[in-house]
Scaffold this active site. Sequence first.
Site, PDB file in Angstrom:
ATOM      1  N   SER A  35      31.903  -1.463  -8.809  1.00 14.12           N
ATOM      2  CA  SER A  35      32.939  -2.193  -8.082  1.00 14.12           C
ATOM      3  C   SER A  35      34.334  -2.007  -8.650  1.00 14.12           C
ATOM      4  O   SER A  35      35.318  -2.304  -7.983  1.00 14.12           O
ATOM      5  CB  SER A  35      32.604  -3.693  -8.056  1.00 14.12           C
ATOM      6  OG  SER A  35      32.518  -4.207  -9.370  1.00 14.12           O
ATOM      7  N   ASP A 333      38.591 -12.860  -8.944  1.00 13.89           N
ATOM      8  CA  ASP A 333      37.399 -13.698  -8.845  1.00 13.89           C
ATOM      9  C   ASP A 333      36.839 -13.853 -10.261  1.00 13.89           C
ATOM     10  O   ASP A 333      37.553 -13.627 -11.230  1.00 13.89           O
ATOM     11  CB  ASP A 333      36.380 -13.140  -7.839  1.00 13.89           C
ATOM     12  CG  ASP A 333      35.919 -11.719  -8.171  1.00 13.89           C
ATOM     13  OD1 ASP A 333      36.028 -11.315  -9.355  1.00 13.89           O
ATOM     14  OD2 ASP A 333      35.459 -11.008  -7.259  1.00 13.89           O
ATOM     15  N   HIS A 336      36.382  -9.693 -11.336  1.00 14.13           N
ATOM     16  CA  HIS A 336      37.291  -8.586 -11.040  1.00 14.13           C
ATOM     17  C   HIS A 336      38.757  -8.952 -11.214  1.00 14.13           C
ATOM     18  O   HIS A 336      39.142 -10.091 -10.949  1.00 14.13           O
ATOM     19  CB  HIS A 336      37.043  -8.094  -9.612  1.00 14.13           C
ATOM     20  CG  HIS A 336      35.629  -7.701  -9.359  1.00 14.13           C
ATOM     21  ND1 HIS A 336      34.719  -8.553  -8.773  1.00 14.13           N
ATOM     22  CD2 HIS A 336      34.959  -6.563  -9.643  1.00 14.13           C
ATOM     23  CE1 HIS A 336      33.544  -7.955  -8.691  1.00 14.13           C
ATOM     24  NE2 HIS A 336      33.661  -6.749  -9.223  1.00 14.13           N
TER      25      HIS A 336
END
Length: 358
Positions: A35, A333, A336
């Site tokens: 990610s 978040d 991240h």
Amino acid sequence: MFTLVFSLATLIILPPSPISASSPSVSALFAFGDSTVDSGMNNDLMPFVRCDHPPYGRDLPEHGPTGRYSNGKIATDFMASNLGLKDLLPAYLDPKLTDYDLLTGVSFASGTCGLDDLTLELSHVYSMGDQLEYFDEAVVRMKISVGEKKGREIVENALFVVSVGANDLMLNVYEFPLTERKTQFTSTDQYSDFLLQRLGSFIQGLYSRGARRFMVAGLPPIGCLPLQRTLSSIINLRPQRLCVTQQNIDCQTYNSKLQALLSSLQTTLPLPSSRLVYFDIYNPIMDMYNNPDKYGFVHIHEGCCGTGMFELGPLCTEFSRTCPDASKYLFWDAVHPTEAAFFVIADYAHKTVLQYLS
């Protein structure tokens, strides 16, 4: 849920000498991994590994979600821009992607991906092997578009960014310690050796396909991520959300071994034009964490979305409370970084490393 993790910052060149002025510039940027560099590859997968919904992407030019795990651009977007390639690095499976877009690079990375097959059994995302297959497909498309010779030159002069490994530790060691890996390997150190062996094979696979310039990310201080601090607080029944010291030690050990692996690969890859760049993420992220004022951050212990302590992916939604100014936050978040943090990371990379590759 546990998509991971941001991995681009301080870099060490192996070897340190810059590419000569007569060398061709970087033709394209291709990203692989998890990610940290995913631009939207997971948008058609199961909901718990996706972020193609508000409030993700709220600070992008079009103010909407694209599948990037942040409020805006990620580091590879800024890197592509700094290299003069494009403003945003698209995902390979973006339905709007054209053959022309391929010529300057795309991301094949898939959020929650890892080097361990067991990680994929838990997440059901695109594996590193899947990403290689998509790259093969992309190369065929490029060669059809611009010819065999030009397509080969694009690959040889491209920059290949690889950012992966944190999900393996989080899912198979920290979050789910009863997985079979805990019985197969007697220590996290042994498990790291297993992961690095797979990473080395992946790099060699890219090399065999014509890749010559690599930027390989180490692990961040996982123990200081908001999610890990929260879980540790719950497990240990303590009110303080402290960094998990042992997890950070594990990351430092992994990174030392990764540097040794890249040094070994640099000496064994036959062509002198090949270059491997190590991203030392641990120390710069700790610097941002310990000296937030230096980077303009006010909040470092929690993310902008929701409580900031555990929300990510499907738990960070348009109904979540979000901070008014994400640029003051290190994290978007619970895992991240914000666009502001990604910008700092990419700017550092541009000033310290990309000059050696362009």
